[in-house]
Design an enzyme around this catalytic site. Structure first.
Site, PDB file in Angstrom:
ATOM      1  NE  ARG A 102      -7.262   4.932  -4.618  1.00 44.69           N
ATOM      2  CZ  ARG A 102      -6.432   5.208  -3.643  1.00 44.69           C
ATOM      3  NH1 ARG A 102      -6.791   4.968  -2.411  1.00 44.69           N
ATOM      4  NH2 ARG A 102      -5.251   5.722  -3.874  1.00 44.69           N
ATOM      5  CB  SER A 140      -3.483   2.732   3.253  1.00 48.82           C
ATOM      6  OG  SER A 140      -3.435   1.714   2.299  1.00 48.82           O
TER       7      SER A 140
END
Ligand code: ADP
Length: 173
Positions: A102, A140
């Site tokens: 990311r 998450s």
């Protein structure tokens, strides 16, 4: 024609492992899984324990969610392992690893992991894939925080995960 057929029959299946906590699986993970299947035949999504993260969902719950999302997709296998990634790869006989990358924040940790794992098992190769821009900052942990505060978590995770998060946070209120 015969030659082409023989080549096809002899071609080895391209298999890779995508290890991670998946606690829980998000649309970012799903994006990486689908992307990887453009160039491999089968992907083993392997749920594992992160050394510094306290798990929120059990191994069983994390695997159940993944299996539900990819129901009927024979090219996606869901498993778990505990222990060293290199030991698991040796046992599985798979040496190609998929990871998601990311923002810059992932880079240091991932780089360190690749180099350490390569020292332990030189034949490993890791392929990093970047998700769609909208998932670049999705994690998450962020998803759990949004769910805890009763936010619109279904924007970031598959339906089955959104349902499970709601159950977990609000079922005994
Ligand atoms: P781990 O605890 O091993 O980092 P995670 O479930 O957090 O497990 O992540 C597994 C892999 O998926 C990692 O390579 C991570 O960078 C990647 N990943 C996590 N979230 C995303 C996302 N939103 N987009 C792309 N890759 C992601």
């Amino acid at each position: 024609m015969v030659r082409q057929r023989l080549e096809f029959m002899e071609r080895k299946e391209r298999l890779a492992v995508y290890p991670g906590s998946f606690d829980p699986v998000t649309n970012g993970h799903v994006d990486i899984i689908e992307r990887s299947l453009k160039f491999i035949d089968r992907l083993i999504v392997s749920v594992t324990h992160h050394p510094t993260k306290k798990p929120f969902f059990s191994f069983k719950e994390r695997m159940e969610m993944l299996r539900e999302i990819f129901k009927g997709r024979d090219e996606i296998i869901v498993e778990y392992f505990d222990g060293l990634l290199v030991d698991y790869l040796k046992k599985r006989g798979v040496y190609l690893v998929i990871r998601g990358l990311r923002a810059v924040s992932d880079f240091d940790y991932e780089f360190q992991m690749v180099l350490t794992n390569r020292k332990l098992l030189p034949q490993i190769e890791t392929i990093f894939l970047t998700p769609r821009e909208e998932y670049l900052y999705l994690s998450s942990s962020a998803v759990k925080e949004i769910a805890r505060l009763n936010g619109p978590v279904e924007k970031f995770v598959p339906e089955v995960v959104a349902k499970k998060l709601k159950e977990k946070f609000f079922s005994n209120l």
